[in-house]
Design an enzyme around this catalytic site. Structure first.
Site, mmCIF file in Angstrom:
data_model
loop_
_atom_site.group_PDB
_atom_site.id
_atom_site.type_symbol
_atom_site.label_atom_id
_atom_site.label_comp_id
_atom_site.label_asym_id
_atom_site.label_seq_id
_atom_site.Cartn_x
_atom_site.Cartn_y
_atom_site.Cartn_z
ATOM 1 N N GLN A 104 53.831 -31.155 -12.819
ATOM 2 C CA GLN A 104 54.021 -29.763 -12.379
ATOM 3 C C GLN A 104 55.515 -29.432 -12.374
ATOM 4 O O GLN A 104 55.903 -28.294 -12.180
ATOM 5 C CB GLN A 104 53.472 -29.554 -10.967
ATOM 6 C CG GLN A 104 51.997 -29.864 -10.826
ATOM 7 C CD GLN A 104 51.572 -29.868 -9.368
ATOM 8 O OE1 GLN A 104 51.246 -28.820 -8.808
ATOM 9 N NE2 GLN A 104 51.579 -31.039 -8.758
ATOM 10 N N ASN A 105 56.334 -30.454 -12.569
ATOM 11 C CA ASN A 105 57.774 -30.288 -12.441
ATOM 12 C C ASN A 105 58.367 -29.650 -13.691
ATOM 13 O O ASN A 105 57.910 -29.922 -14.814
ATOM 14 C CB ASN A 105 58.459 -31.640 -12.183
ATOM 15 C CG ASN A 105 57.976 -32.271 -10.892
ATOM 16 O OD1 ASN A 105 57.372 -31.593 -10.053
ATOM 17 N ND2 ASN A 105 58.192 -33.560 -10.736
ATOM 18 N N VAL A 106 59.393 -28.871 -13.485
ATOM 19 C CA VAL A 106 60.071 -28.192 -14.606
ATOM 20 C C VAL A 106 61.458 -28.797 -14.842
ATOM 21 O O VAL A 106 62.189 -28.359 -15.720
ATOM 22 C CB VAL A 106 60.188 -26.670 -14.332
ATOM 23 C CG1 VAL A 106 58.817 -26.039 -14.191
ATOM 24 C CG2 VAL A 106 61.042 -26.386 -13.097
ATOM 25 N N HIS A 122 53.781 -26.530 -15.828
ATOM 26 C CA HIS A 122 54.489 -25.331 -15.361
ATOM 27 C C HIS A 122 55.728 -25.036 -16.191
ATOM 28 O O HIS A 122 56.589 -24.275 -15.754
ATOM 29 C CB HIS A 122 54.870 -25.487 -13.876
ATOM 30 C CG HIS A 122 53.662 -25.569 -12.983
ATOM 31 N ND1 HIS A 122 53.721 -26.013 -11.684
ATOM 32 C CD2 HIS A 122 52.369 -25.288 -13.211
ATOM 33 C CE1 HIS A 122 52.507 -25.978 -11.147
ATOM 34 N NE2 HIS A 122 51.669 -25.557 -12.064
ATOM 35 N N CYS A 151 68.472 -13.397 -26.464
ATOM 36 C CA CYS A 151 67.929 -14.125 -27.620
ATOM 37 C C CYS A 151 68.938 -14.019 -28.781
ATOM 38 O O CYS A 151 69.333 -12.900 -29.153
ATOM 39 C CB CYS A 151 66.593 -13.489 -28.038
ATOM 40 S SG CYS A 151 65.948 -14.147 -29.593
ATOM 41 N N GLY A 191 53.769 -37.387 -5.384
ATOM 42 C CA GLY A 191 54.758 -36.391 -4.982
ATOM 43 C C GLY A 191 54.316 -34.960 -5.109
ATOM 44 O O GLY A 191 55.107 -34.088 -5.460
ATOM 45 N N THR A 192 53.021 -34.701 -4.813
ATOM 46 C CA THR A 192 52.584 -33.310 -4.813
ATOM 47 C C THR A 192 51.816 -33.014 -3.528
ATOM 48 O O THR A 192 51.081 -33.857 -3.019
ATOM 49 C CB THR A 192 51.719 -32.968 -6.045
ATOM 50 O OG1 THR A 192 51.342 -31.585 -5.993
ATOM 51 C CG2 THR A 192 50.458 -33.823 -6.121
ATOM 52 N N PRO A 218 54.941 -39.753 1.025
ATOM 53 C CA PRO A 218 55.239 -40.179 2.406
ATOM 54 C C PRO A 218 54.489 -39.361 3.457
ATOM 55 O O PRO A 218 54.404 -39.740 4.615
ATOM 56 C CB PRO A 218 56.746 -39.970 2.536
ATOM 57 C CG PRO A 218 57.177 -39.177 1.368
ATOM 58 C CD PRO A 218 56.117 -39.245 0.341
HETATM 59 N N1 APR Z 1 58.061 -39.535 -2.980
HETATM 60 C C1 APR Z 1 56.815 -38.998 -3.111
HETATM 61 N N2 APR Z 1 56.451 -37.802 -2.587
HETATM 62 C C2 APR Z 1 57.394 -37.127 -1.899
HETATM 63 C C3 APR Z 1 58.710 -37.614 -1.707
HETATM 64 C C4 APR Z 1 59.028 -38.874 -2.288
HETATM 65 N N3 APR Z 1 60.254 -39.415 -2.148
HETATM 66 N N4 APR Z 1 59.402 -36.697 -0.962
HETATM 67 C C5 APR Z 1 58.543 -35.678 -0.706
HETATM 68 N N5 APR Z 1 57.336 -35.942 -1.259
HETATM 69 C C6 APR Z 1 56.123 -35.114 -1.223
HETATM 70 C C7 APR Z 1 56.009 -34.187 -0.043
HETATM 71 O O1 APR Z 1 55.420 -34.872 1.056
HETATM 72 C C8 APR Z 1 55.063 -33.110 -0.602
HETATM 73 O O2 APR Z 1 53.708 -33.457 -0.360
HETATM 74 O O3 APR Z 1 56.165 -34.261 -2.347
HETATM 75 C C9 APR Z 1 55.349 -33.136 -2.093
HETATM 76 C C10 APR Z 1 56.067 -31.902 -2.596
HETATM 77 O O4 APR Z 1 55.208 -30.805 -2.410
HETATM 78 P P1 APR Z 1 55.671 -29.367 -2.911
HETATM 79 O O5 APR Z 1 57.071 -29.114 -2.438
HETATM 80 O O6 APR Z 1 54.574 -28.414 -2.541
HETATM 81 O O7 APR Z 1 55.774 -29.503 -4.492
HETATM 82 P P2 APR Z 1 54.580 -29.483 -5.538
HETATM 83 O O8 APR Z 1 53.352 -30.102 -4.971
HETATM 84 O O9 APR Z 1 55.111 -30.067 -6.791
HETATM 85 O O10 APR Z 1 54.337 -27.896 -5.754
HETATM 86 C C11 APR Z 1 53.450 -27.531 -6.793
HETATM 87 O O11 APR Z 1 54.134 -25.232 -6.480
HETATM 88 O O12 APR Z 1 55.804 -23.664 -6.123
HETATM 89 C C12 APR Z 1 54.989 -24.257 -7.090
HETATM 90 O O13 APR Z 1 55.528 -24.383 -9.350
HETATM 91 C C13 APR Z 1 55.824 -24.966 -8.123
HETATM 92 O O14 APR Z 1 55.233 -26.956 -9.393
HETATM 93 C C14 APR Z 1 55.327 -26.410 -8.078
HETATM 94 C C15 APR Z 1 53.959 -26.271 -7.441
#
Ligand code: APR
Length: 253
Positions: A104-106, A122, A151, A191-192, A218
């Site tokens: 999901q990371n950019v 994304h 462009c 990490g989501t 975590p």
């Molecule tokens: N290792 C693993 N996970 C981690 C760490 C780490 N060191 N640090 C934080 N996290 C976890 C947090 O606990 C959280 O659950 O990463 C997660 C980040 O969640 P979000 O900030 O919601 O990010 P994400 O899940 O990628 O968001 C999805 O939302 O805003 C949109 O487009 C954006 O791609 C993004 C999408």
């Protein structure tokens, strides 16, 4: 033997059986590189209002403001490095015969860490898309020499080639992500917050088809209670631990 060591050995035994592997990553895998997440305590959505910066309406209303924010984010990302967790996933792409990385990371960190076959649900902050012709080009200029960038072919404003709230995900990439989730034997979810759709539905689809779900985070998420392995820890710590055991042949090979 600690509970963590027992989980690691059990997981390595599963991984050594040659499963089809899918990995879904979110902002948390880049947190240890110093990139802010979105919903954490110092997350981007705590500091900024998403609807003012990450929507087509915001861009139409004020492309300069939106580009100033993306130029700032590109500056932060460009000054940081992928970490060991990203590099483990890049190695696993070569180590496992069936391995698909969905992110999901950019931030482009998986690519910088050496992953090649990446499903970027994304988009990518280092790509721009012409608002007139739809052509996509890589752009690593940081800071941007002019805002909003234009462009080079037609002079129209280009936009970040990322998916904003309310926009559809790239259909081919999403189809491939669904297919990988529906056919994998093991899905790592790293990490989501497992909150934003449709990415958050991918682990549910995998589990429905009988895949083992391994979460690395975590903090607990809506997925944690149904995960087969839930490592309440950081990606940069757990992924290398798993990889070390895989390489050392430890675990009941
Ligand atoms: N290792 C693993 N996970 C981690 C760490 C780490 N060191 N640090 C934080 N996290 C976890 C947090 O606990 C959280 O659950 O990463 C997660 C980040 O969640 P979000 O900030 O919601 O990010 P994400 O899940 O990628 O968001 C999805 O939302 O805003 C949109 O487009 C954006 O791609 C993004 C999408």
């Amino acid at each position: 033997m600690s509970e963590l060591e027992r989980q690691l050995d059990e997981l390595v035994e599963l991984l050594r059986s040659g499963p089809k592997i899918a990995v879904l990553t979110g902002a948390g895998i880049s947190a240890e590189s110093g990139i802010p997440t979105f919903r954490g305590k110092d997350g981007l959505w705590r500091q900024f209002r998403a609807e003012e910066l990450a929507t087509p309406q915001a861009f139409f209303r004020d492309p300069r403001l939106v580009w100033e924010w993306y130029d700032w984010r590109r500056g932060i990302i460009g000054a940081k490095e992928p970490h060991a967790g990203h590099r483990v996933l890049a190695r696993w792409e070569r180590y496992f015969p069936h391995f698909v990385l969905i992110t999901q990371n950019v931030d482009g960190f998986h690519r910088r860490a050496g992953s090649q076959n990446i499903l970027e649900l994304h988009g990518n902050i280092w790509e721009v898309r012409c608002t007139k012709e739809g052509t996509i080009a890589e752009n690593y200029e940081s800071p941007l020499p002019e805002i909003p960038p234009l462009c080079p072919a037609c002079g129209a404003i280009v936009r970040p080639n990322v998916v904003w709230f309310g926009e559809a995900l790239p259909s081919e990439t999403l189809e491939e992500a669904y297919a990988a989730s529906a056919t994998c034997d093991v899905m790592f979810v790293v990490g989501t917050s497992a909150y934003v759709q449709p990415a958050a539905s991918l682990p549910l689809l995998a589990a429905e088809r009988g895949a083992k779900i391994i979460e690395v985070n975590p903090e607990p998420t809506p997925l944690s209670s149904s995960a087969d392995f839930a490592f309440l820890a950081k990606a940069g710590e757990v992924l290398p631990l798993i990889d070390e055991r895989l390489l050392a042949g430890r675990g009941q090979a």
